[in-house]
Design a protein around this motif. Structure first.
Motif, PDB file in Angstrom:
ATOM      1  N   PRO A  63      38.498  48.510  65.719  1.00  0.00           N
ATOM      2  CA  PRO A  63      37.228  47.794  65.558  1.00  0.00           C
ATOM      3  C   PRO A  63      36.664  47.927  64.153  1.00  0.00           C
ATOM      4  N   ALA A  64      35.825  46.993  63.780  1.00  0.00           N
ATOM      5  CA  ALA A  64      35.129  47.049  62.490  1.00  0.00           C
ATOM      6  C   ALA A  64      34.079  48.145  62.556  1.00  0.00           C
ATOM      7  N   VAL A  65      33.823  48.778  61.410  1.00  0.00           N
ATOM      8  CA  VAL A  65      32.842  49.856  61.325  1.00  0.00           C
ATOM      9  C   VAL A  65      31.848  49.509  60.222  1.00  0.00           C
ATOM     10  N   ASP A  66      30.560  49.635  60.534  1.00  0.00           N
ATOM     11  CA  ASP A  66      29.497  49.425  59.560  1.00  0.00           C
ATOM     12  C   ASP A  66      28.992  50.785  59.100  1.00  0.00           C
ATOM     13  N   LYS A  67      28.956  50.969  57.777  1.00  0.00           N
ATOM     14  CA  LYS A  67      28.495  52.239  57.228  1.00  0.00           C
ATOM     15  C   LYS A  67      27.997  51.992  55.810  1.00  0.00           C
ATOM     16  N   CYS A  68      26.963  52.705  55.428  1.00  0.00           N
ATOM     17  CA  CYS A  68      26.417  52.562  54.078  1.00  0.00           C
ATOM     18  C   CYS A  68      27.160  53.465  53.103  1.00  0.00           C
ATOM     19  N   LEU A  69      27.370  52.967  51.902  1.00  0.00           N
ATOM     20  CA  LEU A  69      27.966  53.767  50.844  1.00  0.00           C
ATOM     21  C   LEU A  69      26.954  54.800  50.373  1.00  0.00           C
ATOM     22  N   THR A  70      27.451  55.902  49.833  1.00  0.00           N
ATOM     23  CA  THR A  70      26.551  56.899  49.266  1.00  0.00           C
ATOM     24  C   THR A  70      25.989  56.355  47.957  1.00  0.00           C
ATOM     25  N   ALA A  71      24.937  56.962  47.467  1.00  0.00           N
ATOM     26  CA  ALA A  71      24.330  56.531  46.204  1.00  0.00           C
ATOM     27  C   ALA A  71      25.343  56.616  45.067  1.00  0.00           C
ATOM     28  N   LYS A  72      26.145  57.677  45.060  1.00  0.00           N
ATOM     29  CA  LYS A  72      27.170  57.843  44.016  1.00  0.00           C
ATOM     30  C   LYS A  72      28.214  56.732  44.098  1.00  0.00           C
ATOM     31  N   GLU A  73      28.657  56.401  45.321  1.00  0.00           N
ATOM     32  CA  GLU A  73      29.644  55.330  45.499  1.00  0.00           C
ATOM     33  C   GLU A  73      29.076  53.984  45.056  1.00  0.00           C
ATOM     34  N   ARG A  74      27.809  53.726  45.375  1.00  0.00           N
ATOM     35  CA  ARG A  74      27.174  52.460  44.965  1.00  0.00           C
ATOM     36  C   ARG A  74      27.090  52.356  43.446  1.00  0.00           C
ATOM     37  N   ARG A  75      26.652  53.436  42.788  1.00  0.00           N
ATOM     38  CA  ARG A  75      26.551  53.416  41.314  1.00  0.00           C
ATOM     39  C   ARG A  75      27.911  53.174  40.672  1.00  0.00           C
ATOM     40  N   ARG A  76      28.905  53.882  41.168  1.00  0.00           N
ATOM     41  CA  ARG A  76      30.255  53.754  40.614  1.00  0.00           C
ATOM     42  C   ARG A  76      30.787  52.327  40.801  1.00  0.00           C
ATOM     43  N   LEU A  77      30.601  51.781  42.004  1.00  0.00           N
ATOM     44  CA  LEU A  77      31.065  50.421  42.280  1.00  0.00           C
ATOM     45  C   LEU A  77      30.349  49.411  41.388  1.00  0.00           C
ATOM     46  N   ARG A  78      29.040  49.533  41.267  1.00  0.00           N
ATOM     47  CA  ARG A  78      28.284  48.589  40.423  1.00  0.00           C
ATOM     48  C   ARG A  78      28.710  48.680  38.958  1.00  0.00           C
ATOM     49  N   THR A  79      29.011  49.884  38.481  1.00  0.00           N
ATOM     50  CA  THR A  79      29.506  50.056  37.109  1.00  0.00           C
ATOM     51  C   THR A  79      30.823  49.317  36.936  1.00  0.00           C
ATOM     52  N   HIS A  80      31.729  49.491  37.897  1.00  0.00           N
ATOM     53  CA  HIS A  80      33.025  48.819  37.813  1.00  0.00           C
ATOM     54  C   HIS A  80      32.897  47.305  37.973  1.00  0.00           C
ATOM     55  N   LEU A  81      31.981  46.863  38.822  1.00  0.00           N
ATOM     56  CA  LEU A  81      31.769  45.424  38.978  1.00  0.00           C
ATOM     57  C   LEU A  81      31.232  44.803  37.691  1.00  0.00           C
ATOM     58  N   GLY A  82      30.446  45.557  36.940  1.00  0.00           N
ATOM     59  CA  GLY A  82      29.921  45.059  35.668  1.00  0.00           C
ATOM     60  C   GLY A  82      31.014  44.769  34.655  1.00  0.00           C
ATOM     61  N   LYS A  83      32.160  45.421  34.804  1.00  0.00           N
ATOM     62  CA  LYS A  83      33.290  45.231  33.880  1.00  0.00           C
ATOM     63  C   LYS A  83      34.368  44.306  34.455  1.00  0.00           C
ATOM     64  N   LEU A  84      34.179  43.861  35.686  1.00  0.00           N
ATOM     65  CA  LEU A  84      35.183  43.048  36.372  1.00  0.00           C
ATOM     66  C   LEU A  84      35.300  41.652  35.764  1.00  0.00           C
ATOM     67  N   ARG A  85      36.516  41.240  35.529  1.00  0.00           N
ATOM     68  CA  ARG A  85      36.829  39.873  35.100  1.00  0.00           C
ATOM     69  C   ARG A  85      37.786  39.308  36.137  1.00  0.00           C
ATOM     70  N   LEU A  86      37.296  38.362  36.925  1.00  0.00           N
ATOM     71  CA  LEU A  86      38.106  37.840  38.023  1.00  0.00           C
ATOM     72  C   LEU A  86      39.297  37.020  37.549  1.00  0.00           C
ATOM     73  N   GLY A  87      39.101  36.182  36.566  1.00  0.00           N
ATOM     74  CA  GLY A  87      40.193  35.334  36.113  1.00  0.00           C
ATOM     75  C   GLY A  87      40.513  34.260  37.141  1.00  0.00           C
ATOM     76  N   ARG A  88      41.785  33.876  37.189  1.00  0.00           N
ATOM     77  CA  ARG A  88      42.233  32.831  38.109  1.00  0.00           C
ATOM     78  C   ARG A  88      43.161  33.403  39.158  1.00  0.00           C
ATOM     79  N   SER A  89      43.273  32.675  40.250  1.00  0.00           N
ATOM     80  CA  SER A  89      44.209  33.095  41.302  1.00  0.00           C
ATOM     81  C   SER A  89      45.627  33.032  40.777  1.00  0.00           C
ATOM     82  N   GLU A  90      46.454  33.896  41.316  1.00  0.00           N
ATOM     83  CA  GLU A  90      47.849  34.004  40.903  1.00  0.00           C
ATOM     84  C   GLU A  90      48.730  33.319  41.944  1.00  0.00           C
TER      85      GLU A  90
END
Length: 136
Positions: A63-90
Motif C-alpha cells: 500500500p501507499a504510505v503518507d509521511k512528512c519529510l523531516t525539516a532536514k530532508e526538506r531543506r536538502r531536497l529544496r537545495t537540490h531542486l534549486g540546482k535541478l536542470r530537467l532538460g529533455r526526455s531521453e
C-alpha cells in the motif's frame, strides 16, 4: 448514569468525521514527483512530495504510505531542486531491463534512462526517503 452513556455514543461517532485532517492531506500542490519504473524486476516506485513537505510513497507491491519529510530532508531536497536542470526526455535505449526515471517539477515532466548530474542528488534524496519509509 445510563442516559449519559447513550448520549455520548453518537457524539463519539461524530468525532473522527470532524477531526483535523493530517498535514499531507491539506496540501495537494505537488512540489516534485519521481517515478522509477522498469528493470528486470518490473519496478514501479513513485514518490510525490507536496509543497508542505509531506509525501506519498508508493510501490507496486504494498500500500501507499503518507509521511512528512523531516525539516532536514526538506531543506536538502529544496537545495537540490534549486540546482535541478530537467532538460529533455531521453529516447528509450536499445535492449531490455533499463530503468526509466521520470521527474515532474515546475509543471514539466521529463523521462531519462541515464541520470544527468543535476538529477542524481534529487533522485538520491527521494530514493533515501522511500527506503526509510517503506524499507528496501
Amino acid at each position: 448514569m445510563r442516559f449519559s452513556r447513550i448520549a455520548l455514543v453518537p457524539l463519539l461517532l461524530l468525532l473522527p468525521a470532524t477531526s483535523v485532517p493530517p498535514a499531507h492531506a491539506v496540501s495537494k500542490k505537488v512540489l516534485v514527483e519521481l517515478r522509477k519504473e522498469g528493470g528486470f524486476a518490473g519496478l514501479l516506485d513513485r514518490v510525490t512530495v507536496y509543497a508542505n513537505g509531506c509525501a506519498r510513497f508508493d510501490r507496486r507491491r504494498g500500500p501507499a504510505v503518507d509521511k512528512c519529510l523531516t525539516a532536514k530532508e526538506r531543506r536538502r531536497l529544496r537545495t537540490h531542486l534549486g540546482k535541478l536542470r530537467l532538460g529533455r526526455s531521453e529516447a528509450r535505449p536499445q535492449g531490455a531491463d533499463f530503468l526509466k526515471y521520470t521527474l515532474v517539477y515546475d509543471r514539466h515532466r521529463v523521462s531519462r534512462y541515464s541520470l544527468p548530474a543535476t538529477w542524481k542528488p534529487v533522485v538520491g534524496d527521494l530514493e533515501r526517503a522511500m527506503e526509510k519509509v517503506l524499507g528496501a
